[in-house]
Design an enzyme around this catalytic site. Structure first.
Site, mmCIF file in Angstrom:
data_model
loop_
_atom_site.group_PDB
_atom_site.id
_atom_site.type_symbol
_atom_site.label_atom_id
_atom_site.label_comp_id
_atom_site.label_asym_id
_atom_site.label_seq_id
_atom_site.Cartn_x
_atom_site.Cartn_y
_atom_site.Cartn_z
ATOM 1 C CE LYS A 12 -4.010 -2.195 -0.036
ATOM 2 N NZ LYS A 12 -3.904 -3.604 0.293
HETATM 3 C C1 LIG Z 1 -5.410 -4.400 0.702
HETATM 4 C C2 LIG Z 1 -6.876 -4.215 0.712
HETATM 5 C C3 LIG Z 1 -7.662 -4.596 1.804
HETATM 6 C C4 LIG Z 1 -7.114 -5.370 2.952
HETATM 7 O O1 LIG Z 1 -6.125 -4.697 3.637
HETATM 8 P P1 LIG Z 1 -5.275 -5.510 4.742
HETATM 9 O O2 LIG Z 1 -4.626 -4.403 5.512
HETATM 10 O O3 LIG Z 1 -4.300 -6.345 3.985
HETATM 11 O O4 LIG Z 1 -6.219 -6.299 5.542
HETATM 12 C C5 LIG Z 1 -9.004 -4.313 1.784
HETATM 13 N N1 LIG Z 1 -9.574 -3.710 0.731
HETATM 14 C C6 LIG Z 1 -8.868 -3.350 -0.356
HETATM 15 C C7 LIG Z 1 -9.554 -2.657 -1.487
HETATM 16 C C8 LIG Z 1 -7.501 -3.618 -0.409
HETATM 17 O O5 LIG Z 1 -6.791 -3.297 -1.502
#
Ligand SMILES: *Cc1c(COP(=O)(O)O)cnc(C)c1O
Length: 381
Positions: free
Chosen positions: A187
């Site tokens: 992210k």
């Molecule tokens: C990465 C992601 C998640 C989950 O995030 P985590 O921190 O890995 O649990 C949820 N929704 C979207 C759209 C994502 O890209």
């Protein structure tokens, strides 16, 4: 400096997304380990306070965006018998968190060629038992939340933002019940695993602080410090805590976040102008001016493109790509739970989209290299 043109000679693979970690993150993690307090404590509070200062909202750090979404929906009393509108194009976690509560996710189609939930489709998916809507700012491109908050208000719905792609995007959480960021490794900023809930509702954030730690009324830190000797459990809860090692890494990442996001927006603009010139048959959703933290670089391929062949072609040239997202209602598990879902625009998007490499460690010549190789594919051949 690496130069385009000399192809793969001294060029490594251009990853789809790469975490940008350095000495500051290493020092921050070591300092916490040396301090002797590694679980949720002062660093977690410091990370939350930094997000509170940026946003003017309450911040609750959690172990992941997935855990944060589950806790938020639960804290807002979503459960069995409720229907929750969810985007037809999203990561499967958005839908799973609704399933965890016992509520029924209702997939809603997107806009044609734009992977944001369609308001018209949401309107026609409403039933007497619709209780909430979860929107997702695809790729870090902000949805118009004034429209969605009016929709939620007019229909008496809870509104939650899956803001996994949005660390650093201003405004998230200000026009909804809550927004949940992700700090997963791919992210816009990372703590390896982690997430953070932003809300203007102080009583919701207080409930969430307890629910992330088993529903207990006191924290481990306050008991260890002698401020509290026992606890009650007055809410449902889980272990969705962040720890101080991750929070310290997060504080170091947050100091660079605006710079990271500026670089992402700049590289996206370079992609847009080069592709307009070299691959005009490929369309790019959103626009260069769209409010965004440019988490992804999605493109929409011409109808009939052999996408797998294209992905193989550019992978051989050291370029990683991915698809955001495969249609979740076709997954083995979800197709059983969500039969008879038919979302033509989501399915068309999923069949034709491709995400190109984008991260702050890339340079303009990497973007040029990707676009040159996209252009060199045997289009129409
Ligand atoms: C990465 C992601 C998640 C989950 O995030 P985590 O921190 O890995 O649990 C949820 N929704 C979207 C759209 C994502 O890209």
């Amino acid at each position: 400096m690496r130069h385009s043109g000399d192809l793969m000679k001294d060029r490594g693979v251009i990853g789809l997304s790469e975490a940008c970690l350095g000495q500051a993150e290493m020092d921050a993690a070591c300092e916490v380990i040396r301090s002797g307090w590694i679980s949720q404590g002062e660093k977690v509070r410091e990370l939350e306070a930094a997000f509170e200062a940026r946003s003017g909202l309450s911040a609750v750090a959690v172990s992941s965006c997935t855990g944060g979404l589950h806790a938020t929906l639960s804290a807002l009393d979503i459960g069995p018998g409720d229907e929750v509108l969810v985007p037809g194009v999203t990561f499967v976690a958005t839908v799973n968190t609704v399933l965890y509560t016992g509520a029924t996710p209702v997939p809603v189609d997107i806009q044609p060629g734009i992977p944001h939930m369609s308001i018209e489709a949401a309107q026609s998916a409403l039933t007497k038992t619709t209780r909430a809507v979860v929107v997702m700012h695809y790729g870090g491109y902000q949805m118009d939340m004034s429209i969605w908050s009016a929709f939620a208000r007019d229909n008496g719905l809870i509104l939650v933002e899956d803001a996994a792609h949005c660390p650093g995007l201003s405004g998230v959480g200000t026009n909804s019940d809550a927004a949940v960021l992700s700090f997963f490794a791919n992210k816009n900023m990372t703590t390896a695993e982690g997430g953070l809930i932003l809300t203007r509702d102080a009583s919701l954030s207080e409930r969430l602080r307890r629910m992330r730690g088993h529903g207990m009324t006191t924290s481990t830190l306050s008991r260890a410090a002698g401020h509290a000797h026992t606890y009650d459990v007055d809410l449902p809860g889980w272990n969705y805590r962040m720890d101080d090692i991750r929070a310290a890494v997060g504080i170091a990442q947050l100091a660079k976040l605006d710079e990271f996001n500026e670089k992402r927006r700049h590289l996206s603009a370079v992609y847009r102008s080069l592709m307009a010139e070299k691959t005009p048959m490929i369309s790019i959703p959103f626009s260069a001016e769209w409010p965004s933290v440019a988490h992804l670089m999605p493109v929409f391929l011409p109808l009939g493109t052999d996408r797998q062949k294209l992905m193989d072609f550019i992978r051989k040239r050291g370029i990683q790509t991915s698809i955001h997202y495969p249609i979740y209602h076709h997954f083995t598990w979800h197709s059983r739970l969500l039969p008879n879902v038919n979302l033509p625009f989501a399915e068309d998007w999923s069949a034709r989209t491709l995400s190109l490499p984008l991260h702050p460690g890339m340079e303009e010549n990497d973007v040029e290299y990707v676009v040159e190789n996209m252009a060199a594919f045997g289009w129409g051949a």
